[in-house]
Write an enzyme that holds these catalytic residues in place. Sequence first.
Site, PDB file in Angstrom:
ATOM      1  N   SER A 149       0.858  -1.187   0.000  1.00 22.95           N
ATOM      2  CA  SER A 149       0.000   0.000   0.000  1.00 22.95           C
ATOM      3  C   SER A 149       0.888   1.229   0.000  1.00 22.95           C
ATOM      4  O   SER A 149       2.020   1.198   0.515  1.00 22.95           O
ATOM      5  CB  SER A 149      -0.883   0.009   1.259  1.00 22.95           C
ATOM      6  OG  SER A 149      -1.566   1.242   1.393  1.00 22.95           O
ATOM      7  N   TYR A 162      -1.911  -0.761  10.760  1.00 23.29           N
ATOM      8  CA  TYR A 162      -1.996  -1.097   9.338  1.00 23.29           C
ATOM      9  C   TYR A 162      -0.791  -0.519   8.593  1.00 23.29           C
ATOM     10  O   TYR A 162      -0.154  -1.220   7.783  1.00 23.29           O
ATOM     11  CB  TYR A 162      -3.292  -0.548   8.753  1.00 23.29           C
ATOM     12  CG  TYR A 162      -3.430  -0.743   7.257  1.00 23.29           C
ATOM     13  CD1 TYR A 162      -3.835  -1.967   6.735  1.00 23.29           C
ATOM     14  CD2 TYR A 162      -3.158   0.291   6.367  1.00 23.29           C
ATOM     15  CE1 TYR A 162      -3.952  -2.158   5.361  1.00 23.29           C
ATOM     16  CE2 TYR A 162      -3.281   0.118   4.992  1.00 23.29           C
ATOM     17  CZ  TYR A 162      -3.674  -1.107   4.498  1.00 23.29           C
ATOM     18  OH  TYR A 162      -3.788  -1.291   3.138  1.00 23.29           O
TER      19      TYR A 162
END
Length: 286
Positions: A149, A162
Amino acid sequence: MTDSGSVGLGRAAKVGGKVIVVTGGARGIGLATATALHKLGAKVAIGDIDEATVKESGADLGLEVYGKLDVTDANSFADFLDQVERQLGPIDVLVNNAGIMPVGRIIDEPDAVTRRILDINVYGVILGSKLAAQRMVPRGQGHVINIASLAGEMHIVGLATYVASKHAVLGFTDSARLEYRAAGVHFSSVLPTFVNTELVAGTSGMKGFRNAEPAEIAEAVVGLIAQPKPRVRITKIAGAMVTSQKFWPRRAAEALNRLIGGDHVFTDQIDVEKRRAYEARARGEE
């Protein structure tokens, strides 16, 4: 024939016939990726912890191999890869896509959720990469593609664990790439901005930047299989913004983050009801 048509045929020739495993393939980015690869003639297998949904998705696509896969369980992962190789042949590509993104401030995050994020997003990627590489290295070929990501190159309020998990994926993938580049096995990372899947349910996104679509991530994976490289960022604009911030003074980069809403998107601007179903599944409460 147009240039775009030639490119499409070139990719189909390089992807068609390859045995490709996609984790987290029941929905979202995983399903979009499996669909794109299947259409290009690849022999695709999808695994997912959601057994009912992965069976439905696999049947809808007409795949030969699909089923339950717990990426945090070594036996589950190894057994799934063994099944793929028995039925489809040696695995050419593993796409480690499975991941979760519960949101909230650190002090409100239960320890069980912290562990779950790290188990799925980090350990699952490392485990899958190891199991795939053990098969690929003796053959002198193969490709592991890890869905990371842009959060792995950023700092985001409300997503600390995360973000940490995606930083870890990038560091691991680059290190593995160097370790096995002489063995003929490629390692690549895909770095999407926030994507219009259930992961961002109930959030409004960053001001001035659009979310990506699952099909864009699928296209990036296809491109990497056709022509391997270390990293690809999506969207180009978001990727350029994140990359450029590395050369900015820290205060300026953090000021931009506040300007585009980074302090609030994943904390106090969430539509709790719209996000409730995803959070329950991501946190293992279902």
